[in-house]
Design a protein around this motif. Structure first.
Motif, PDB file in Angstrom:
ATOM      1  N   UNK A 142       0.665  -1.220   0.017  1.00  9.30           N
ATOM      2  CA  UNK A 142       0.267  -0.015  -0.296  1.00  9.30           C
ATOM      3  C   UNK A 142       0.869   1.582   0.200  1.00  9.30           C
ATOM      4  N   UNK A 143       2.145   1.146   0.272  1.00  8.97           N
ATOM      5  CA  UNK A 143       3.058   2.391   0.560  1.00  8.97           C
ATOM      6  C   UNK A 143       3.063   2.713  -0.471  1.00  8.97           C
ATOM      7  N   UNK A 144       4.337   1.676  -1.321  1.00 15.67           N
ATOM      8  CA  UNK A 144       4.071   1.499  -3.069  1.00 15.67           C
ATOM      9  C   UNK A 144       3.645   2.472  -3.442  1.00 15.67           C
ATOM     10  N   UNK A 145       2.428   1.756  -4.274  1.00 12.25           N
ATOM     11  CA  UNK A 145       1.108   2.323  -5.048  1.00 12.25           C
ATOM     12  C   UNK A 145       0.971   3.273  -4.638  1.00 12.25           C
ATOM     13  N   UNK A 146       0.571   3.984  -2.745  1.00 12.86           N
ATOM     14  CA  UNK A 146       0.752   5.269  -2.699  1.00 12.86           C
ATOM     15  C   UNK A 146       1.360   6.095  -2.898  1.00 12.86           C
ATOM     16  N   UNK A 256      -2.347   3.743   5.205  1.00 15.22           N
ATOM     17  CA  UNK A 256      -1.325   4.239   4.231  1.00 15.22           C
ATOM     18  C   UNK A 256      -1.267   4.740   3.206  1.00 15.22           C
ATOM     19  N   UNK A 257      -2.280   4.511   2.718  1.00 14.01           N
ATOM     20  CA  UNK A 257      -3.127   5.802   1.459  1.00 14.01           C
ATOM     21  C   UNK A 257      -2.803   6.889   2.268  1.00 14.01           C
ATOM     22  N   UNK A 258      -3.745   7.534   3.006  1.00 16.58           N
ATOM     23  CA  UNK A 258      -4.211   8.781   3.496  1.00 16.58           C
ATOM     24  C   UNK A 258      -2.400   9.489   4.513  1.00 16.58           C
ATOM     25  N   UNK A 259      -1.637   8.496   4.723  1.00 17.37           N
ATOM     26  CA  UNK A 259      -0.412   9.265   5.316  1.00 17.37           C
ATOM     27  C   UNK A 259       0.480   9.615   4.396  1.00 17.37           C
ATOM     28  N   UNK A 260       0.736   8.512   2.790  1.00 18.53           N
ATOM     29  CA  UNK A 260       1.811   8.449   1.893  1.00 18.53           C
ATOM     30  C   UNK A 260       1.174   9.127   0.427  1.00 18.53           C
ATOM     31  N   UNK A 261       0.132   9.269   0.702  1.00 11.14           N
ATOM     32  CA  UNK A 261      -0.589   9.274  -1.175  1.00 11.14           C
ATOM     33  C   UNK A 261      -0.776  11.140  -0.819  1.00 11.14           C
ATOM     34  N   UNK A 271      -7.974  12.983   4.750  1.00  7.81           N
ATOM     35  CA  UNK A 271      -7.383  12.397   6.123  1.00  7.81           C
ATOM     36  C   UNK A 271      -8.296  11.792   6.758  1.00  7.81           C
ATOM     37  N   UNK A 272      -7.949  10.105   6.776  1.00  5.49           N
ATOM     38  CA  UNK A 272      -8.994   8.955   7.436  1.00  5.49           C
ATOM     39  C   UNK A 272      -8.698   9.188   9.397  1.00  5.49           C
ATOM     40  N   UNK A 273     -10.068   8.124   9.220  1.00  6.32           N
ATOM     41  CA  UNK A 273      -9.714   7.907  10.943  1.00  6.32           C
ATOM     42  C   UNK A 273      -7.972   8.143  11.616  1.00  6.32           C
ATOM     43  N   UNK A 274      -7.921   6.543  11.075  1.00  8.55           N
ATOM     44  CA  UNK A 274      -6.646   5.867  11.551  1.00  8.55           C
ATOM     45  C   UNK A 274      -5.432   6.951  11.573  1.00  8.55           C
ATOM     46  N   UNK A 275      -5.397   8.071  10.489  1.00  9.12           N
ATOM     47  CA  UNK A 275      -4.614   8.736  10.013  1.00  9.12           C
ATOM     48  C   UNK A 275      -4.600   9.573  11.117  1.00  9.12           C
ATOM     49  N   UNK A 276      -5.710  10.031  12.372  1.00 12.70           N
ATOM     50  CA  UNK A 276      -6.178  11.184  12.592  1.00 12.70           C
ATOM     51  C   UNK A 276      -5.452  10.632  13.850  1.00 12.70           C
TER      52      UNK A 276
END
Lengths: 317, 269
Positions: A142-146, A256-261, A271-276
């Protein structure tokens, strides 16, 4: 799930009677039951210590306030939960997450179902190639594709270049700099990464469908679309329920997507809930008590949606 | 003839979907050999900047160390998860009793616990034991997964009871039956479970990011994430880093594609 089929026990062997009271168990059976428990203990202990125990700890923690390791019970105990009600950023992240869920999951699962149906056709040529190509995105992290998506959707990136070459847009679009386009990029990323993955589940489900039911539908004069909805889809139901539960769970916990993309931006609008949760628990001024309260709200949302899913999926018609 | 014509839209659609699926990965691979200017100019063929990108990347990040830590964590997770979950799955099926069924049901409930809800107390737990930055802290929470237990219970269900009874007759101990009869027979299930577990462990990001505080023990997903967080991004070097981080899982995917697919779907049969 199939039920346990009765096993024919040879005469010489001690009879296996599962419902027999303990006192009547033979020495062998008792020893075996004990061995059975020994086999389960490592996994059960790990799940207990690594999942259930922290879940209870989080509940206690969610009623505490303070900095770092200096935590005391809050007054009132539901102080952190009250704070959530006034937390506009958290509400925004809930909205974002639900938006991703409501838009992405149906589109993804319907495309996956259609693709699986096309690929299941025995007359289709190059079947293996199509399947590999469409499933390939599931092989990278997920980090890679982000980060790949962040690169191709940057202002001077691949997507803008192509859109401009095709004269679909006049100037470069600032994809990651505007709330709605940033959210769109996340949704496109999720669709790209997970459609093939879900397609594989449906392909496996389709292989278990009795071909005579499809022939019967054909003989009764049903067209391909009618056959698909009236014969194929009902038989795929267990698979559909499974993919829906997995997708809902995955989307609600997306990080992962919210944090890296999109880095959650612009201004937290993607931002997603987990990122927050990660942000308030482990960045800047970590607040474990408040973080735990936020994590409990996520837990309850996941549990409620899962319970609804189970109920719907369990209905036998 | 009309049948062939009618099938044209289907092939056009499949071609489009396949191209969209592969294009970003192709772009990642060629960009690893291109300079940042070329990447941003959307150059679609390989270039000559591979070495330069490698130097830029390794001057800022210790790729070798991250690959080493990712490998240790993923292999440790896979081995321990397979042992613990397969013994449990076998135990639940073969020594089946009402109490064990109840326990199984409780363990299945754990599937519904989002990781977010356990993350903070888990961090505190490992911090109390001085295990921050250790591989065991990365691995322990992901060894026993309800899904793997379920998978092995399903495969134990298809394992003939007659074999167990016969082995008992021959005086084999219960653990030997598991180890010498079940494990070799169920090699395909183990292969599938290994692929799934390894890929998930290799790609895991949030928990390693929480528990691995020192940058010297970071994993590959953490490395590429950190590398992309700079003010000036070198896109060529970044795509090279992403390619390196993805290679192990892509290779596994191609080599073990069949068991990968079988593993994903085996749980639901």
């Amino acid at each position: 799930m199939s039920t346990m089929t009765p096993v024919v026990v040879p005469d010489r062997a001690p009879k296996k009677n599962r419902n027999a009271p303990k006192a009547k168990m033979s020495k062998d059976a008792r020893r075996r039951s004990l061995t059975g428990w020994m086999f389960l203990i490592p996994a059960a202990a790990l799940i207990g210590i690594m999942m259930f125990w922290p879940m209870l700890q989080a509940l206690i923690l969610s009623m505490k306030t303070g900095k770092g390791a200096n935590l005391n019970f809050a007054d009132p105990l539901w102080y952190n939960y009250e704070r959530i009600l006034h937390d506009d950023i958290f509400k925004l992240t809930v909205t974002n997450t639900l938006l991703y869920l409501v838009i992405q999951v149906p589109i993804m699962l319907i495309s996956a179902l259609l693709l699986a149906n096309i690929l299941n056709n025995p007359r289709l040529k190059l079947k293996g190639m199509w399947r590999t190509a469409i499933f390939l995105p599931a092989a990278i992290s997920l980090v890679s594709y982000s980060l790949v998506f962040r690169t191709i959707f940057s202002t001077d990136g691949l997507v803008n270049d192509w859109l401009m070459a095709l004269h679909l847009v006049d100037g470069p679009v600032n994809w990651l700099g505007q709330p709605n386009t940033a959210r769109l990029v996340i949704i496109l990323g999720l669709l790209w990464r997970w459609t093939g993955y879900n397609m594989i589940f449906y392909l496996a489900g389709l292989q278990n469908i009795d071909p005579t039911t499809l022939e019967a539908a054909k003989m009764d004069g049903a067209g391909p679309i009618r056959t698909f909805f009236s014969v194929t889809v009902p038989q795929l139901k267990p698979m559909i329920v499974l993919t829906v539960i997995m997708s809902i769970n995955g989307t609600l916990q997306m990080f992962d997507e919210s944090y890296n993309l999109t880095l959650g931006g612009p201004a937290n609008t993607s931002m997603t809930m987990s990122h927050y949760l990660y942000k308030i628990s482990f960045q800047n001024n970590p607040n474990f008590g408040y973080g735990a309260a936020v994590s409990y709200v996520i837990l309850i949302m996941v549990a409620v949606l899962a319970a609804i899913q189970m109920k719907v999926g369990d209905k036998r018609d | 003839m009309t049948r062939t014509l009618r099938e044209v839209p289907k092939y056009v659609y499949l071609t489009l979907v396949a191209l969209v699926s592969v294009a970003p990965l192709y772009f990642m691979a060629v960009s690893a050999t291109n300079s940042t200017q070329d990447v941003l100019a959307s150059r679609m063929w390989p270039g000559s900047h591979l070495l330069e990108n490698w130097q830029t990347l390794t001057s800022q990040q210790d790729v070798g160390a991250a690959m080493y830590h990712s490998t240790v964590n993923a292999v440790l997770t896979t081995v321990l998860a397979l042992v613990v979950s397969s013994i449990a799955g076998y135990g639940f099926e073969v020594y089946h009793s009402p109490n064990k069924d109840r326990l199984m049901w409780v363990l299945m409930l754990a599937m519904m616990i989002p990781f977010a809800a356990t993350m903070i107390p888990l961090f505190q737990l490992f911090a109390d034991f001085g295990m921050v930055n250790s591989s065991f802290a990365v691995v322990l929470p992901v060894i026993a997964t309800p899904l793997l237990i379920l998978m092995f219970r399903q495969s134990a269900r298809s394992f003939p009871h007659e074999i167990i009874e016969a082995a008992r007759m021959d005086g084999l101990r219960e653990f030997s039956i598991f180890w010498r009869m079940f494990v070799p027979t169920m090699r395909p299930t183990y292969a599938a479970a290994a692929v799934i577990t390894f890929m998930a462990a290799w790609n895991n990001f949030l928990w390693p990011k929480v528990i691995l505080v020192k940058s010297t023990v970071q994993t590959m997903p953490m490395l590429i994430s950190n590398f992309s967080a700079g003010y000036v991004i070198d896109y060529g070097a970044l795509m090279l880093a992403v390619l390196i981080a993805s290679l192990p899982t892509i290779v596994i995917f191609f080599v073990l594609q069949r068991s990968f697919v079988a593993g994903f779907t085996g749980v639901v049969k």
